[in-house]
Scaffold this motif. Structure first.
Motif, PDB file in Angstrom:
ATOM      1  N   CYS B 174     -13.243  -2.431   3.607  1.00 42.97           N
ATOM      2  CA  CYS B 174     -14.027  -3.587   3.164  1.00 42.97           C
ATOM      3  C   CYS B 174     -14.920  -4.043   4.312  1.00 42.97           C
ATOM      4  O   CYS B 174     -14.602  -5.011   4.968  1.00 42.97           O
ATOM      5  CB  CYS B 174     -13.116  -4.710   2.694  1.00 42.97           C
ATOM      6  SG  CYS B 174     -14.005  -6.139   2.057  1.00 42.97           S
ATOM      7  N   PRO B 228      -1.575 -17.661  12.327  1.00 45.32           N
ATOM      8  CA  PRO B 228      -2.553 -17.417  13.388  1.00 45.32           C
ATOM      9  C   PRO B 228      -3.242 -18.684  13.882  1.00 45.32           C
ATOM     10  O   PRO B 228      -3.607 -18.781  15.046  1.00 45.32           O
ATOM     11  CB  PRO B 228      -3.570 -16.488  12.723  1.00 45.32           C
ATOM     12  CG  PRO B 228      -2.855 -15.838  11.611  1.00 45.32           C
ATOM     13  CD  PRO B 228      -1.805 -16.815  11.164  1.00 45.32           C
ATOM     14  N   HIS B 229      -3.409 -19.664  12.990  1.00 50.60           N
ATOM     15  CA  HIS B 229      -4.147 -20.848  13.426  1.00 50.60           C
ATOM     16  C   HIS B 229      -3.287 -21.805  14.244  1.00 50.60           C
ATOM     17  O   HIS B 229      -3.759 -22.826  14.703  1.00 50.60           O
ATOM     18  CB  HIS B 229      -4.730 -21.577  12.207  1.00 50.60           C
ATOM     19  CG  HIS B 229      -3.694 -21.955  11.199  1.00 50.60           C
ATOM     20  ND1 HIS B 229      -3.009 -23.131  11.260  1.00 50.60           N
ATOM     21  CD2 HIS B 229      -3.221 -21.280  10.115  1.00 50.60           C
ATOM     22  CE1 HIS B 229      -2.149 -23.181  10.245  1.00 50.60           C
ATOM     23  NE2 HIS B 229      -2.258 -22.066   9.540  1.00 50.60           N
ATOM     24  N   VAL B 231      -1.188 -20.642  16.831  1.00 52.55           N
ATOM     25  CA  VAL B 231      -0.791 -20.093  18.128  1.00 52.55           C
ATOM     26  C   VAL B 231      -1.999 -19.513  18.851  1.00 52.55           C
ATOM     27  O   VAL B 231      -3.008 -19.173  18.238  1.00 52.55           O
ATOM     28  CB  VAL B 231       0.248 -18.962  17.962  1.00 52.55           C
ATOM     29  CG1 VAL B 231       1.575 -19.525  17.533  1.00 52.55           C
ATOM     30  CG2 VAL B 231      -0.234 -17.904  17.005  1.00 52.55           C
ATOM     31  N   LEU B 232      -1.843 -19.426  20.142  1.00 55.85           N
ATOM     32  CA  LEU B 232      -2.832 -18.727  20.945  1.00 55.85           C
ATOM     33  C   LEU B 232      -2.374 -17.262  20.968  1.00 55.85           C
ATOM     34  O   LEU B 232      -1.278 -16.954  21.415  1.00 55.85           O
ATOM     35  CB  LEU B 232      -2.823 -19.317  22.350  1.00 55.85           C
ATOM     36  CG  LEU B 232      -4.126 -19.210  23.133  1.00 55.85           C
ATOM     37  CD1 LEU B 232      -5.291 -19.769  22.326  1.00 55.85           C
ATOM     38  CD2 LEU B 232      -3.982 -19.972  24.437  1.00 55.85           C
ATOM     39  N   GLU B 235      -3.968 -11.103  23.711  1.00 57.93           N
ATOM     40  CA  GLU B 235      -4.968 -10.102  23.327  1.00 57.93           C
ATOM     41  C   GLU B 235      -4.534  -8.657  23.563  1.00 57.93           C
ATOM     42  O   GLU B 235      -5.317  -7.739  23.335  1.00 57.93           O
ATOM     43  CB  GLU B 235      -6.299 -10.381  24.045  1.00 57.93           C
ATOM     44  CG  GLU B 235      -6.922 -11.692  23.594  1.00 57.93           C
ATOM     45  CD  GLU B 235      -8.351 -11.907  24.060  1.00 57.93           C
ATOM     46  OE1 GLU B 235      -8.967 -10.953  24.586  1.00 57.93           O
ATOM     47  OE2 GLU B 235      -8.850 -13.039  23.908  1.00 57.93           O
ATOM     48  N   LEU B 258     -10.044  -2.021  13.911  1.00 60.34           N
ATOM     49  CA  LEU B 258     -11.156  -2.937  14.162  1.00 60.34           C
ATOM     50  C   LEU B 258     -10.710  -4.392  14.296  1.00 60.34           C
ATOM     51  O   LEU B 258     -11.083  -5.096  15.233  1.00 60.34           O
ATOM     52  CB  LEU B 258     -12.099  -2.792  12.970  1.00 60.34           C
ATOM     53  CG  LEU B 258     -13.535  -3.164  13.116  1.00 60.34           C
ATOM     54  CD1 LEU B 258     -14.169  -2.347  14.225  1.00 60.34           C
ATOM     55  CD2 LEU B 258     -14.247  -2.876  11.798  1.00 60.34           C
ATOM     56  N   CYS B 259      -9.909  -4.850  13.353  1.00 63.33           N
ATOM     57  CA  CYS B 259      -9.499  -6.259  13.369  1.00 63.33           C
ATOM     58  C   CYS B 259      -8.591  -6.546  14.566  1.00 63.33           C
ATOM     59  O   CYS B 259      -8.753  -7.559  15.240  1.00 63.33           O
ATOM     60  CB  CYS B 259      -8.810  -6.633  12.060  1.00 63.33           C
ATOM     61  SG  CYS B 259      -9.956  -6.642  10.662  1.00 63.33           S
ATOM     62  N   GLY B 262     -10.331  -7.097  17.562  1.00 60.22           N
ATOM     63  CA  GLY B 262     -10.905  -8.442  17.567  1.00 60.22           C
ATOM     64  C   GLY B 262      -9.837  -9.526  17.621  1.00 60.22           C
ATOM     65  O   GLY B 262     -10.118 -10.685  17.382  1.00 60.22           O
ATOM     66  N   ASN B 263      -8.598  -9.116  17.918  1.00 61.79           N
ATOM     67  CA  ASN B 263      -7.466 -10.037  18.064  1.00 61.79           C
ATOM     68  C   ASN B 263      -7.075 -10.727  16.768  1.00 61.79           C
ATOM     69  O   ASN B 263      -6.582 -11.839  16.773  1.00 61.79           O
ATOM     70  CB  ASN B 263      -7.761 -11.089  19.145  1.00 61.79           C
ATOM     71  CG  ASN B 263      -6.478 -11.573  19.815  1.00 61.79           C
ATOM     72  OD1 ASN B 263      -5.497 -10.836  19.904  1.00 61.79           O
ATOM     73  ND2 ASN B 263      -6.479 -12.818  20.274  1.00 61.79           N
ATOM     74  N   MET B 264      -7.343 -10.046  15.665  1.00 62.33           N
ATOM     75  CA  MET B 264      -6.968 -10.603  14.368  1.00 62.33           C
ATOM     76  C   MET B 264      -6.024  -9.619  13.683  1.00 62.33           C
ATOM     77  O   MET B 264      -6.237  -8.413  13.740  1.00 62.33           O
ATOM     78  CB  MET B 264      -8.230 -10.780  13.533  1.00 62.33           C
ATOM     79  CG  MET B 264      -7.989 -11.161  12.092  1.00 62.33           C
ATOM     80  SD  MET B 264      -9.557 -11.468  11.253  1.00 62.33           S
ATOM     81  CE  MET B 264      -9.124 -10.956   9.593  1.00 62.33           C
ATOM     82  N   PRO B 265      -4.959 -10.110  13.033  1.00 61.02           N
ATOM     83  CA  PRO B 265      -4.050  -9.198  12.352  1.00 61.02           C
ATOM     84  C   PRO B 265      -4.765  -8.408  11.255  1.00 61.02           C
ATOM     85  O   PRO B 265      -5.679  -8.930  10.621  1.00 61.02           O
ATOM     86  CB  PRO B 265      -3.001 -10.135  11.739  1.00 61.02           C
ATOM     87  CG  PRO B 265      -3.101 -11.412  12.502  1.00 61.02           C
ATOM     88  CD  PRO B 265      -4.534 -11.519  12.948  1.00 61.02           C
ATOM     89  N   SER B 267      -5.565  -7.062   7.731  1.00 61.29           N
ATOM     90  CA  SER B 267      -5.313  -7.667   6.428  1.00 61.29           C
ATOM     91  C   SER B 267      -5.238  -6.606   5.322  1.00 61.29           C
ATOM     92  O   SER B 267      -5.140  -6.938   4.150  1.00 61.29           O
ATOM     93  CB  SER B 267      -6.364  -8.739   6.108  1.00 61.29           C
ATOM     94  OG  SER B 267      -7.658  -8.190   6.117  1.00 61.29           O
TER      95      SER B 267
END
Lengths: 430, 331
Positions: B174, B228-229, B231-232, B235, B258-259, B262-265, B267
């Motif tokens: 996506c 995620p919102h 906690v810090l 990286e 990729l995510c 970018g430090n994002m779990p 999805s």
């Protein structure tokens, strides 16, 4: 003697999405114009109910793959409004920088790949590329400069993954921004050339007395925040939006039609921003606009291609300024504690203002969502334009008229994937 | 470099089309940038409404199988999209489901948590600032001064492409990444076709290509799922090890994480590997296996920390899941 002729074009191509346009001519006059939109915004408002407040930016980005940042930005703004989260000034600057990337890529896509072929008499950018490869390559490279800026800040250009309520998942170091600086300098030159080049195109003589609506900010060319203003006296905070604007549902279209209460159609997008905020463009952008033959006001929607070029130039200029002043924030995001309430967000998507409103319960689940994309807001103006534009041109051969009508619709860069899908142009003459 | 002496080879014809999608897949194709001009040089694009002025009747006029390949993105939500899917299937030797929505149903498929009528009411009538006193809903047929206007009808359930027509290959994501798009196009043009039904991306879990792979403990356990919102996020460490819900273990590789970079779990947009029938079910079992408790109450407490499980675990795959949609309440 009466005669009925019908021109039918089953898709309006080269808009980001599809819909249908019906023009009725009786006794040499346009009597009816209808913009029909087939595919609605996939009912995101419906299924956002029950999702977490923190997921709205990522889910709503999927409404539009061409302007995902706009959706993310309006969504985070609304959620930060609900949760009363203060945004770090450097986070704000980075979001503006990310948004500049989207303006560059989205405008370059529309100018070079979708709109310019109209002015130069080509069926498409693929055909244009055969005769003028350098022009199309410049467009693609300019678009790539926007994409690369988005990729740097957002992980990828389509549906960036880095934006979150409260800030970013990670922020770049100063050093990481260096490579994109050189590319943006090239892009700024290319944008200057784009403005010069689009200024030489031939525009139909056509002007309308629009009510322009855009965000306006005292210190900057508004992108991520401001008050909602118009050239006819509107001046409101974003949270007052619903007191002044309404959306109506019409049986022949699947997209809601927006209007200003008691006033009717209005226009959002580059032309509106330019007319309302000209003096807040950078000096270079103002100068390029003048050199391309634009004054501080422009009421010819066909010249929106020039205005988009000027906005690309501004976005490059602004991105370079933001990078030069960038100091990484102490932490990429702040903690967000959900609470019950309603929040409002509105930012300037490439195609115009994008309004979000969410109601969230105390556990952080969305109970209600409202999203008004720019193309839904421009639908009435597009219909009015077609009516005024076709009237004096009614005797043109049908093929020419159809082509010019399609072009008039493309002036709005209608992102029908935001508001819709599928366009057939039908001119019914009697 | 073209060999002018030889008769010009007939270029293979391809089509791009979109159904219920956002335009991001089209954008991903355009974003091949310089490479797109090479692709355009190697094929004859016979139909691509977003970019070219060809129309539906041009496709209808083609012989069956005249198109080498059609790349269709988006889920199927309207009658019109189903008609186009059938038409392109008939005219194409190969039909490729392009992107998460065509592959699995995608984010528009989350509409299957509701039914058509309640969504219509919410969107067109009940939402604040919508003025619709007569409760007008979209009509497949309406009369305006004696003239009949038509709109495509909406199905109650959003479907993936292969729930409507047989699909030869799938490009996940996506949107799909430039790398897998280019590889797929090269594969299809080479003539050495992979087995039918294949997802054209590596058939292993994302964790395998994750840059944080080495920080994943051998025995991964957690007694808490963090949001995620709140906690810090570190990286460099495995996100699951930090107690964040990452779909990596249940999701197909190919995006190069990729995510996570970018430090994002993750999805889950690439969907499951070939050994998994139900993406969300697999994710749930992966999560359940790392819960550090044997006490039922404690396990429930920990799993309750996963908010909106369907929107999280089936974010892109609800229509292609075993259940396909939320059960309708008996009237």
């Amino acid at each position: 003697m009466s005669r009925t002729r019908t021109i039918k074009v089953d898709y309006l191509a080269r808009v980001e999405g599809e819909g249908a346009m019906y023009v009725r001519v009786r006794g040499g006059r346009v009597t009816d114009v209808q913009l029909r939109i087939f595919e609605p915004p996939r009912f995101f408002e419906g299924f956002l109910r029950g999702r977490r407040f923190s997921e709205a930016p990522d889910i709503t980005a999927r409404i539009c793959g061409i302007c995902p940042v706009a959706y993310q930005m309006s969504a985070v703004q609304a959620m930060e409004d609900v949760c009363a989260v203060p945004v770090d000034p450097q986070v704000r600057a980075l979001r503006r920088l990310l948004y500049c990337g989207e303006w560059i890529e989205s405008h370059a896509l529309h100018i070079y790949l979708l709109h310019a072929p109209d002015f130069l008499g080509y069926e498409s950018a693929v055909h244009l590329a055969k005769d003028h490869p350098a022009i199309v390559e410049r467009g693609l490279r300019l678009k790539k400069a926007g994409n690369d800026l988005m990729t740097l800040l957002g992980g990828r250009a389509v549906h960036p993954i880095n934006v979150r309520v409260g800030g970013f998942y990670r922020v770049p170091t100063r050093r990481e921004l260096v490579p994109v600086t050189e590319q943006l300098k090239w892009a700024r030159d290319a944008a200057l050339e784009t403005a010069r080049w689009t200024g030489t195109l031939e525009f139909p003589h056509y002007e309308q007395d629009y009510e322009f609506v855009a965000l306006s900010h005292p210190d900057e060319y508004a992108i991520t925040e401001g008050r909602l203003v118009s050239n006819q006296g509107l001046d409101i905070a974003v949270r007052e939006y619903e007191e002044h604007f309404v959306e109506e549902h019409i049986p022949y279209s699947n997209a809601l039609h927006s209007s200003l209460k008691d006033r009717g159609a209005y226009l959002v997008g580059p032309l509106a921003r330019y007319n309302l905020n000209f003096d807040r463009l950078s000096p270079l952008a103002r100068e390029a606009a003048r050199a391309a033959g634009l004054g501080p006001t422009c009421r010819n929607p066909f010249q929106s291609i020039v205005v988009r070029s000027v906005e690309i130039l501004y976005a490059c200029d602004e991105a370079l300024r933001l990078i030069a002043q960038y100091v990484p924030p102490e932490r990429p995001s702040v903690e967000v504690v959900p609470r019950a309430g309603t929040g409002y967000g509105c930012t300037e998507a490439p195609r115009g203002i994008l309004y979000h409103r969410y109601t969230v319960d105390d556990a952080g689940f969305i109970t209600d969502a409202k999203i008004v994309p720019p193309t839904a807001q421009n639908q009435k103006a597009i219909e009015a334009d077609l009516r005024a534009f076709v009237d004096p041109r009614i005797d043109l051969p049908e093929e020419t008229l159809t082509w010019q009508c399609e072009q008039a619709i493309r002036n709005y860069d209608p992102c029908i994937s935001c508001a819709t899908h599928f366009l057939a142009l039908r001119v019914d003459r009697e | 470099m073209a060999d002018t002496a030889a008769p010009a080879a007939v270029k293979p014809k391809v089509a791009f089309y979109w159904c219920a999608s956002c335009g991001g897949c089209e954008e991903a194709v355009v974003d091949l940038a310089e490479a797109i001009l090479d692709v355009v040089g190697a094929v004859d694009i016979a139909f691509w409404p977003v970019a070219l002025d060809f129309k539906r009747h041009d496709v209808e006029a083609m012989d069956d199988g005249a198109l080498l390949a059609s790349f269709v993105n988006g889920a199927i939500r309207t009658t019109e999209q189903a008609e186009m899917a059938l038409l392109l299937r008939q005219k194409s030797q190969l039909l490729i489901a392009f992107g998460a929505c065509a592959h699995l149903g995608g984010i528009p498929g989350l509409a299957n948590l509701w039914d058509r009528e309640s969504i219509f009411r919410q969107v067109y009538a009940e939402s604040p600032s919508t003025v619709n006193p007569e409760g007008t809903l979209p009509q497949t047929r309406s009369e305006e001064d004696g003239r009949r206007l038509t709109l495509p009808g909406f199905y109650d359930t959003v479907r993936s492409l292969d729930q409507v027509v047989p699909v030869d290959y799938y490009l996940p994501g996506c949107p799909p990444t430039p790398k897998i798009i280019v590889q797929a196009v090269q594969t299809l043009l080479s003539g050495a076709l992979p087995p039918q039904g294949m997802v054209l991306a590596p058939d292993r879990a994302l964790c395998d290509e994750c840059p944080r792979k080495d920080t994943r403990p051998e025995k991964l356990t957690t007694s808490e799922f963090k949001r995620p919102h709140q906690v810090l996020i570190d990286e460099t460490t495995c996100l699951l090890a930090q107690g964040l819900l990452c779909m990596g273990p249940a999701t197909r590789a190919g995006c190069e994480a990729l995510c996570v970079r970018g430090n994002m779990p993750c999805s889950g947009c690439f969907g499951p590997t070939s050994r998994v029938r139900d993406h969300g079910g697999k994710a749930l079992s992966a999560i359940a296996s790392i819960v550090a408790s044997n006490d039922t109450g404690e396990i429930e407490r920990i799993l309750a920390q996963v908010p909106d499980p369907i929107g999280t675990l089936y974010r892109y795959s609800l229509p292609s899941s075993l259940l396909r949609r939320r059960r309708r309440e008996a009237a």
